[in-house]
Design a protein around this motif. Structure first.
Motif, short mmCIF file in Angstrom:
data_model
loop_
_atom_site.label_atom_id
_atom_site.label_comp_id
_atom_site.label_asym_id
_atom_site.label_seq_id
_atom_site.Cartn_x
_atom_site.Cartn_y
_atom_site.Cartn_z
N PHE A 1 16.07 51.65 -25.36
CA PHE A 1 15.02 52.65 -25.17
C PHE A 1 13.74 52.21 -25.87
CE2 PHE A 1 12.85 56.21 -27.33
CZ PHE A 1 12.31 56.85 -26.22
N LEU A 2 13.85 51.70 -27.10
CA LEU A 2 12.67 51.25 -27.83
C LEU A 2 11.99 50.09 -27.13
CD1 LEU A 2 13.73 51.40 -31.60
CD2 LEU A 2 12.19 52.93 -30.36
N ARG A 3 12.79 49.13 -26.62
CA ARG A 3 12.20 47.98 -25.92
C ARG A 3 11.43 48.43 -24.70
NH1 ARG A 3 17.27 45.59 -26.47
NH2 ARG A 3 17.60 45.70 -24.23
N ASN A 4 12.01 49.35 -23.93
CA ASN A 4 11.33 49.81 -22.72
C ASN A 4 10.07 50.61 -23.06
OD1 ASN A 4 12.93 48.91 -20.45
ND2 ASN A 4 14.56 50.17 -21.27
N THR B 1 9.96 42.18 -34.57
CA THR B 1 9.99 43.02 -33.36
C THR B 1 9.93 42.16 -32.10
OG1 THR B 1 8.92 44.85 -34.52
CG2 THR B 1 8.81 44.87 -32.12
N ILE B 2 9.03 41.19 -32.09
CA ILE B 2 8.90 40.31 -30.92
C ILE B 2 10.20 39.57 -30.65
CG2 ILE B 2 7.75 38.22 -30.07
CD1 ILE B 2 5.21 39.22 -31.48
N LEU B 3 10.82 39.03 -31.70
CA LEU B 3 12.06 38.29 -31.53
C LEU B 3 13.19 39.19 -31.05
CD1 LEU B 3 11.91 35.98 -34.68
CD2 LEU B 3 11.56 35.31 -32.30
N ASP B 4 13.24 40.41 -31.58
CA ASP B 4 14.28 41.36 -31.14
C ASP B 4 14.11 41.71 -29.67
OD1 ASP B 4 15.48 41.41 -33.60
OD2 ASP B 4 14.47 43.24 -34.29
N VAL B 5 12.87 41.94 -29.26
CA VAL B 5 12.61 42.26 -27.86
C VAL B 5 12.99 41.09 -26.97
CG1 VAL B 5 10.79 42.75 -26.16
CG2 VAL B 5 10.79 43.95 -28.35
N GLU B 6 12.63 39.88 -27.39
CA GLU B 6 12.92 38.69 -26.57
C GLU B 6 14.42 38.46 -26.45
OE1 GLU B 6 11.88 36.18 -23.90
OE2 GLU B 6 10.32 37.20 -25.06
N LEU B 7 15.16 38.67 -27.52
CA LEU B 7 16.62 38.53 -27.45
C LEU B 7 17.22 39.56 -26.50
CD1 LEU B 7 17.40 37.89 -31.23
CD2 LEU B 7 17.68 36.25 -29.35
N GLY B 8 16.68 40.76 -26.50
CA GLY B 8 17.14 41.79 -25.56
C GLY B 8 16.85 41.39 -24.13
N CYS C 1 13.42 40.96 -4.56
CA CYS C 1 12.64 41.02 -5.80
C CYS C 1 13.58 41.00 -7.00
CB CYS C 1 11.78 42.28 -5.81
SG CYS C 1 10.48 42.23 -7.03
N VAL C 2 13.44 39.99 -7.83
CA VAL C 2 14.23 39.87 -9.05
C VAL C 2 13.36 40.33 -10.22
CG1 VAL C 2 15.50 38.32 -10.57
CG2 VAL C 2 15.56 37.96 -8.09
N LEU C 3 13.90 41.21 -11.05
CA LEU C 3 13.15 41.77 -12.17
C LEU C 3 13.60 41.12 -13.47
CD1 LEU C 3 13.25 45.57 -11.24
CD2 LEU C 3 11.61 43.81 -10.50
N VAL C 4 12.68 40.40 -14.11
CA VAL C 4 12.94 39.74 -15.39
C VAL C 4 11.86 40.17 -16.37
CG1 VAL C 4 13.03 37.53 -16.60
CG2 VAL C 4 14.10 37.76 -14.36
N SER C 5 12.27 40.68 -17.52
CA SER C 5 11.32 41.22 -18.49
C SER C 5 10.54 40.11 -19.19
CB SER C 5 12.04 42.06 -19.54
OG SER C 5 12.67 43.17 -18.94
N PHE D 1 -0.51 37.51 -26.63
CA PHE D 1 -0.36 36.98 -25.27
C PHE D 1 1.10 37.13 -24.85
CE2 PHE D 1 -3.79 34.50 -27.28
CZ PHE D 1 -4.83 34.87 -26.44
N ASP D 2 1.31 37.46 -23.58
CA ASP D 2 2.66 37.67 -23.09
C ASP D 2 3.51 36.42 -23.28
OD1 ASP D 2 1.83 40.16 -22.35
OD2 ASP D 2 1.60 39.68 -20.23
N ILE D 3 4.79 36.63 -23.55
CA ILE D 3 5.71 35.54 -23.83
C ILE D 3 6.62 35.34 -22.62
CG2 ILE D 3 7.54 34.73 -25.37
CD1 ILE D 3 6.29 36.52 -27.55
N TYR D 4 6.64 34.12 -22.09
CA TYR D 4 7.37 33.83 -20.85
C TYR D 4 8.68 33.08 -21.09
CZ TYR D 4 3.38 35.29 -17.98
OH TYR D 4 2.40 36.02 -17.37
N ILE D 5 9.26 33.23 -22.26
CA ILE D 5 10.51 32.52 -22.55
C ILE D 5 11.62 32.93 -21.58
CG2 ILE D 5 12.35 32.24 -24.26
CD1 ILE D 5 10.20 32.55 -26.42
N THR D 6 11.80 34.22 -21.36
CA THR D 6 12.89 34.69 -20.50
C THR D 6 12.70 34.29 -19.04
OG1 THR D 6 13.25 36.53 -22.03
CG2 THR D 6 14.30 36.68 -19.88
#
Length: 214
Positions: free
Chosen positions: A4-7, A36-43, A163-167, A174-179
């Protein structure tokens, strides 16, 4: 609760302009922001397992495996992913290309036969109007588009056949495109397992690189 927090964070961050994000980063503790950024990215990465079991994922996979020419289209920051994908694609198949704004390839794209080409579009916030307009024109002409984007509310969703949805992580300046990059790596890995003649092609590429002392 963590999901919920990530969304909630994604929803708020997408509305911020670059100057607003810069101001936010100055006002908040750096260590907490990084955590926070790392937690969001791991999610985001955890979500890939479920994403890669969907019907639209299979359609994108088939577009890569198809004998038809494959064209990758995007614009602005979203387009920075394409050279990475294109590099791997050229190891796997001979007719993958990139189409970017203000290039002859982009202008001539609509002249091609819609039934003889596959298109993968990449569109992440802030969704470039030049890309959305091009996809609108392509859809009107009957082209089949597979899209990679981040949300069902993305403007490209209604323009795509699949359409594939990837967060993406938008809580940074700047947005992070790791995922998304990880997604493409796994997608192309799946395609490689099913692509006929790939081993022979890879061997020939390796011979050329050894000859040229790459």
């Amino acid at each position: 609760y963590n999901e919920f927090l990530r969304n909630l964070q994604r929803l708020g961050s997408k509305q911020l302009t670059a100057p607003q994000r810069l101001q936010y980063s100055k006002e908040h503790d750096l260590d907490n922001t990084l955590r926070t950024i790392l937690d969001v990215e791991l999610g985001n990465m955890d979500e890939l397992i479920q994403i890669m079991q969907g019907e639209d994922y299979d359609k994108m996979l088939q577009a890569i495996l198809s004998d038809k020419p494959l064209i990758l289209i995007s614009a602005r920051m979203s387009a920075t992913i394409l050279p990475y994908v294109s590099y791997i694609l050229h190891k796997m198949r001979p007719d993958g290309s990139i189409s970017l704004p203000d290039t002859p390839e982009r202008e001539a794209l609509e002249l091609r036969d819609p039934k003889q080409v596959n298109i993968i579009a990449v569109a992440f916030p802030r969704y470039p109007n030049v890309l959305i307009q091009k996809c609108t024109n392509l859809k009107q002409k009957g082209f089949s588009i597979c899209a990679l984007t981040d949300s069902k509310f993305s403007p490209i969703v209604n323009l795509a056949n699949a359409c594939v949805l990837v967060s993406v992580t938008t809580s940074s300046l700047f947005d992070i495109y790791i995922t998304p990059i990880a997604f493409f790596n796994l997608l192309l890995g799946d395609a490689a397992k099913q692509m006929p003649g790939l081993e022979a092609r890879m061997e020939k590429i390796e011979e050329i690189e050894r000859r040229d002392d790459v």
